[in-house]
Design a protein around this motif. Structure first.
Motif, PDB file in Angstrom:
ATOM      1  N   MET A 257      24.277  56.836  50.021  1.00 45.38           N
ATOM      2  CA  MET A 257      23.138  55.942  49.859  1.00 45.38           C
ATOM      3  C   MET A 257      23.523  54.479  50.066  1.00 45.38           C
ATOM      4  SD  MET A 257      20.909  55.239  46.369  1.00 45.38           S
ATOM      5  CE  MET A 257      20.628  56.971  46.095  1.00 45.38           C
ATOM      6  N   LEU A 258      24.665  54.101  49.511  1.00 48.62           N
ATOM      7  CA  LEU A 258      25.037  52.690  49.500  1.00 48.62           C
ATOM      8  C   LEU A 258      25.622  52.195  50.818  1.00 48.62           C
ATOM      9  CD1 LEU A 258      26.534  52.333  45.909  1.00 48.62           C
ATOM     10  CD2 LEU A 258      24.239  51.753  46.712  1.00 48.62           C
ATOM     11  N   LYS A 259      25.967  53.091  51.716  1.00 50.20           N
ATOM     12  CA  LYS A 259      26.511  52.658  53.009  1.00 50.20           C
ATOM     13  C   LYS A 259      25.540  51.754  53.754  1.00 50.20           C
ATOM     14  CE  LYS A 259      29.792  56.401  53.816  1.00 50.20           C
ATOM     15  NZ  LYS A 259      30.099  57.642  54.582  1.00 50.20           N
ATOM     16  N   SER A 260      24.253  51.991  53.606  1.00 51.65           N
ATOM     17  CA  SER A 260      23.254  51.180  54.300  1.00 51.65           C
ATOM     18  C   SER A 260      22.691  50.064  53.431  1.00 51.65           C
ATOM     19  CB  SER A 260      22.096  52.072  54.767  1.00 51.65           C
ATOM     20  OG  SER A 260      21.437  52.664  53.656  1.00 51.65           O
ATOM     21  N   MET A 261      23.128  49.984  52.180  1.00 48.18           N
ATOM     22  CA  MET A 261      22.549  49.006  51.250  1.00 48.18           C
ATOM     23  C   MET A 261      23.544  47.964  50.756  1.00 48.18           C
ATOM     24  SD  MET A 261      20.182  51.336  48.740  1.00 48.18           S
ATOM     25  CE  MET A 261      18.934  52.457  49.356  1.00 48.18           C
ATOM     26  N   SER A 262      24.803  48.353  50.655  1.00 44.69           N
ATOM     27  CA  SER A 262      25.773  47.467  50.015  1.00 44.69           C
ATOM     28  C   SER A 262      26.231  46.361  50.949  1.00 44.69           C
ATOM     29  CB  SER A 262      26.987  48.271  49.539  1.00 44.69           C
ATOM     30  OG  SER A 262      27.663  48.839  50.639  1.00 44.69           O
ATOM     31  N   GLY A 263      26.671  45.276  50.325  1.00 43.07           N
ATOM     32  CA  GLY A 263      27.332  44.184  51.023  1.00 43.07           C
ATOM     33  C   GLY A 263      28.569  43.867  50.213  1.00 43.07           C
ATOM     34  N   GLN A 264      28.698  42.632  49.803  1.00 40.48           N
ATOM     35  CA  GLN A 264      29.781  42.301  48.877  1.00 40.48           C
ATOM     36  C   GLN A 264      29.534  42.996  47.533  1.00 40.48           C
ATOM     37  OE1 GLN A 264      30.214  38.130  47.878  1.00 40.48           O
ATOM     38  NE2 GLN A 264      32.406  38.374  47.526  1.00 40.48           N
ATOM     39  N   TYR A 265      28.240  43.131  47.197  1.00 36.91           N
ATOM     40  CA  TYR A 265      27.840  43.776  45.949  1.00 36.91           C
ATOM     41  C   TYR A 265      27.242  45.151  46.251  1.00 36.91           C
ATOM     42  CZ  TYR A 265      28.487  39.219  43.724  1.00 36.91           C
ATOM     43  OH  TYR A 265      29.023  38.049  43.253  1.00 36.91           O
ATOM     44  N   THR A 266      26.868  45.850  45.221  1.00 40.64           N
ATOM     45  CA  THR A 266      26.307  47.192  45.383  1.00 40.64           C
ATOM     46  C   THR A 266      25.062  47.175  46.245  1.00 40.64           C
ATOM     47  OG1 THR A 266      27.208  47.810  43.226  1.00 40.64           O
ATOM     48  CG2 THR A 266      25.479  49.218  44.126  1.00 40.64           C
ATOM     49  N   PHE A 267      24.221  46.148  46.048  1.00 37.32           N
ATOM     50  CA  PHE A 267      23.060  45.968  46.909  1.00 37.32           C
ATOM     51  C   PHE A 267      23.137  44.568  47.511  1.00 37.32           C
ATOM     52  CE2 PHE A 267      18.787  44.900  48.163  1.00 37.32           C
ATOM     53  CZ  PHE A 267      18.331  46.072  48.747  1.00 37.32           C
ATOM     54  N   GLY A 268      23.452  44.511  48.783  1.00 38.53           N
ATOM     55  CA  GLY A 268      23.500  43.213  49.465  1.00 38.53           C
ATOM     56  C   GLY A 268      24.579  42.307  48.929  1.00 38.53           C
TER      57      GLY A 268
ATOM     58  N   ARG B  98      35.848  50.337  46.226  1.00 43.30           N
ATOM     59  CA  ARG B  98      35.922  48.934  46.669  1.00 43.30           C
ATOM     60  C   ARG B  98      34.959  48.064  45.874  1.00 43.30           C
ATOM     61  NH1 ARG B  98      32.094  45.516  48.966  1.00 43.30           N
ATOM     62  NH2 ARG B  98      31.429  47.109  50.470  1.00 43.30           N
ATOM     63  N   LEU B  99      33.745  48.545  45.667  1.00 43.42           N
ATOM     64  CA  LEU B  99      32.754  47.781  44.898  1.00 43.42           C
ATOM     65  C   LEU B  99      33.236  47.570  43.466  1.00 43.42           C
ATOM     66  CD1 LEU B  99      29.499  49.518  46.167  1.00 43.42           C
ATOM     67  CD2 LEU B  99      30.123  47.118  46.548  1.00 43.42           C
ATOM     68  N   ASN B 100      33.748  48.618  42.860  1.00 45.56           N
ATOM     69  CA  ASN B 100      34.195  48.521  41.478  1.00 45.56           C
ATOM     70  C   ASN B 100      35.338  47.516  41.326  1.00 45.56           C
ATOM     71  OD1 ASN B 100      34.211  49.625  38.668  1.00 45.56           O
ATOM     72  ND2 ASN B 100      36.263  50.265  39.240  1.00 45.56           N
ATOM     73  N   GLU B 101      36.290  47.565  42.224  1.00 47.12           N
ATOM     74  CA  GLU B 101      37.423  46.637  42.144  1.00 47.12           C
ATOM     75  C   GLU B 101      36.961  45.189  42.242  1.00 47.12           C
ATOM     76  OE1 GLU B 101      39.959  48.049  45.250  1.00 47.12           O
ATOM     77  OE2 GLU B 101      40.854  49.635  43.995  1.00 47.12           O
ATOM     78  N   PHE B 102      35.981  44.932  43.104  1.00 41.99           N
ATOM     79  CA  PHE B 102      35.450  43.575  43.212  1.00 41.99           C
ATOM     80  C   PHE B 102      34.654  43.192  41.968  1.00 41.99           C
ATOM     81  CE2 PHE B 102      31.644  41.030  44.287  1.00 41.99           C
ATOM     82  CZ  PHE B 102      32.276  39.805  44.493  1.00 41.99           C
ATOM     83  N   LEU B 103      33.799  44.086  41.513  1.00 46.73           N
ATOM     84  CA  LEU B 103      32.912  43.765  40.388  1.00 46.73           C
ATOM     85  C   LEU B 103      33.689  43.512  39.099  1.00 46.73           C
ATOM     86  CD1 LEU B 103      30.074  46.316  41.154  1.00 46.73           C
ATOM     87  CD2 LEU B 103      29.921  43.822  41.318  1.00 46.73           C
ATOM     88  N   LEU B 104      34.833  44.162  38.961  1.00 47.00           N
ATOM     89  CA  LEU B 104      35.638  43.938  37.758  1.00 47.00           C
ATOM     90  C   LEU B 104      36.260  42.547  37.717  1.00 47.00           C
ATOM     91  CD1 LEU B 104      37.373  47.404  37.297  1.00 47.00           C
ATOM     92  CD2 LEU B 104      35.689  46.340  35.780  1.00 47.00           C
ATOM     93  N   THR B 105      36.145  41.794  38.803  1.00 46.55           N
ATOM     94  CA  THR B 105      36.612  40.403  38.797  1.00 46.55           C
ATOM     95  C   THR B 105      35.515  39.434  38.374  1.00 46.55           C
ATOM     96  OG1 THR B 105      36.024  39.909  41.118  1.00 46.55           O
ATOM     97  CG2 THR B 105      38.160  40.964  40.716  1.00 46.55           C
ATOM     98  N   ILE B 106      34.285  39.930  38.246  1.00 44.76           N
ATOM     99  CA  ILE B 106      33.156  39.075  37.856  1.00 44.76           C
ATOM    100  C   ILE B 106      33.269  38.755  36.373  1.00 44.76           C
ATOM    101  CG2 ILE B 106      30.647  38.871  37.744  1.00 44.76           C
ATOM    102  CD1 ILE B 106      31.790  39.008  40.601  1.00 44.76           C
ATOM    103  N   ASP B 107      33.165  37.492  36.031  1.00 42.31           N
ATOM    104  CA  ASP B 107      33.416  37.029  34.666  1.00 42.31           C
ATOM    105  C   ASP B 107      32.542  37.729  33.629  1.00 42.31           C
ATOM    106  OD1 ASP B 107      34.751  35.048  32.837  1.00 42.31           O
ATOM    107  OD2 ASP B 107      32.669  34.391  32.565  1.00 42.31           O
ATOM    108  N   SER B 108      31.252  37.842  33.897  1.00 40.26           N
ATOM    109  CA  SER B 108      30.344  38.426  32.904  1.00 40.26           C
ATOM    110  C   SER B 108      30.648  39.893  32.670  1.00 40.26           C
ATOM    111  CB  SER B 108      28.882  38.246  33.336  1.00 40.26           C
ATOM    112  OG  SER B 108      28.660  38.786  34.620  1.00 40.26           O
ATOM    113  N   ILE B 109      30.964  40.627  33.725  1.00 37.91           N
ATOM    114  CA  ILE B 109      31.293  42.047  33.587  1.00 37.91           C
ATOM    115  C   ILE B 109      32.627  42.214  32.878  1.00 37.91           C
ATOM    116  CG2 ILE B 109      31.906  44.121  34.897  1.00 37.91           C
ATOM    117  CD1 ILE B 109      29.741  43.343  36.924  1.00 37.91           C
ATOM    118  N   GLN B 110      33.577  41.332  33.166  1.00 39.01           N
ATOM    119  CA  GLN B 110      34.883  41.417  32.532  1.00 39.01           C
ATOM    120  C   GLN B 110      34.785  41.094  31.033  1.00 39.01           C
ATOM    121  OE1 GLN B 110      38.335  42.582  31.864  1.00 39.01           O
ATOM    122  NE2 GLN B 110      37.669  42.685  34.009  1.00 39.01           N
ATOM    123  N   LYS B 111      33.984  40.082  30.672  1.00 38.99           N
ATOM    124  CA  LYS B 111      33.810  39.750  29.255  1.00 38.99           C
ATOM    125  C   LYS B 111      33.163  40.899  28.489  1.00 38.99           C
ATOM    126  CE  LYS B 111      33.624  34.705  29.573  1.00 38.99           C
ATOM    127  NZ  LYS B 111      32.752  33.488  29.488  1.00 38.99           N
ATOM    128  N   ALA B 112      32.311  41.648  29.185  1.00 37.44           N
ATOM    129  CA  ALA B 112      31.626  42.777  28.554  1.00 37.44           C
ATOM    130  C   ALA B 112      32.461  44.051  28.571  1.00 37.44           C
ATOM    131  CB  ALA B 112      30.296  43.026  29.263  1.00 37.44           C
TER     132      ALA B 112
END
Length: 220
Positions: free
Chosen positions: A154-165, A197-211
């Motif tokens: 599903m996400l092959k046609s939707m994702s960009g840097q993030y899960t959606f765009g 790949r998405l998960n590795e990037f998202l885990l660098t996001i400050d808000s997600i990491q604080k949570a």
């Protein structure tokens, strides 16, 4: 609009549903008090907490409205929707209504189609019915793997840097805790390179990491 105050989040460090809400609170920089409910010890069934939430579930958000009323919300998606409506910036949705609907579809695939299968109560019931903890774990792994295969496509046609765009959305906030669950169940994320790949990037996001569970006061 007057802003509500005195937010209290009843949470458990490993709860993926609670992680979603914590991520939104952190993203929107909403101050809150953390109150731990130990699900393993059964604290959710205690009389005091059941008075707050008869469902005996986390997350639960308690707060005071601008006119002084005490309110209690449960279910992560309902809490997140309230926070988005009350604190709209930064938004967790694209502006375009079709794109917004697609983000919700991704999120629902995770929160309705995958996560409940690893719910502690569900797994204990499967173990009871089969007489085997291994069967319970096998059940969860099977469904995670099947649904991740669908998400990967599903996400092959939707994702960009993030899960959606290229915007952090609710889809990201739901995806990261679910991948953490998958890793806990020893799913090999190399089977799902896009999700990995998405998960590795998202885990660098400050808000997600604080949570992140590892940063919660009740971490064990």
């Amino acid at each position: 609009m007057a802003v509500p105050s005195k937010f209290v989040l009843y949470s458990y460090w490993r709860s993926s549903c609670s992680w979603r809400v914590r991520s939104v609170l952190e993203l929107k920089k909403i101050p809150y008090e953390y109150r731990a409910i130990n699900l393993i010890k059964g604290e959710q069934y205690g009389e005091e907490f059941r008075h707050i939430n008869p469902l005996s579930q986390v997350p639960t958000l308690q707060f005071q409205t601008s006119d002084g009323r005490n309110e209690i919300l449960n279910e992560s998606m309902a809490i997140i929707d309230y926070l988005e409506q009350t604190f709209p910036t930064p938004s967790i949705y694209p502006k375009d209504p079709i794109e917004r609907a697609k983000v919700i579809a991704i999120s629902e695939t995770i929160v309705s189609g995958i996560q409940p299968i690893q719910n502690l109560g569900v797994m204990r019931k499967i173990e009871e019915l089969t007489g085997s903890k291994d069967k319970s774990v096998e059940w969860s792994r099977e469904w995670i793997r099947k649904k991740f295969q669908l998400l990967e496509t599903m996400l092959k046609s939707m994702s960009g840097q993030y899960t959606f765009g290229n915007q952090l959305t609710l889809a990201d906030i739901c995806l990261v805790p679910q991948i953490a669950n998958a890793i806990k169940f020893q799913i090999d994320m190399n089977e799902f390179p896009l999700l990995k790949r998405l998960n590795e990037f998202l885990l660098t996001i400050d808000s997600i990491q604080k949570a992140h569970p590892s940063n919660q006061p009740d971490k064990q």
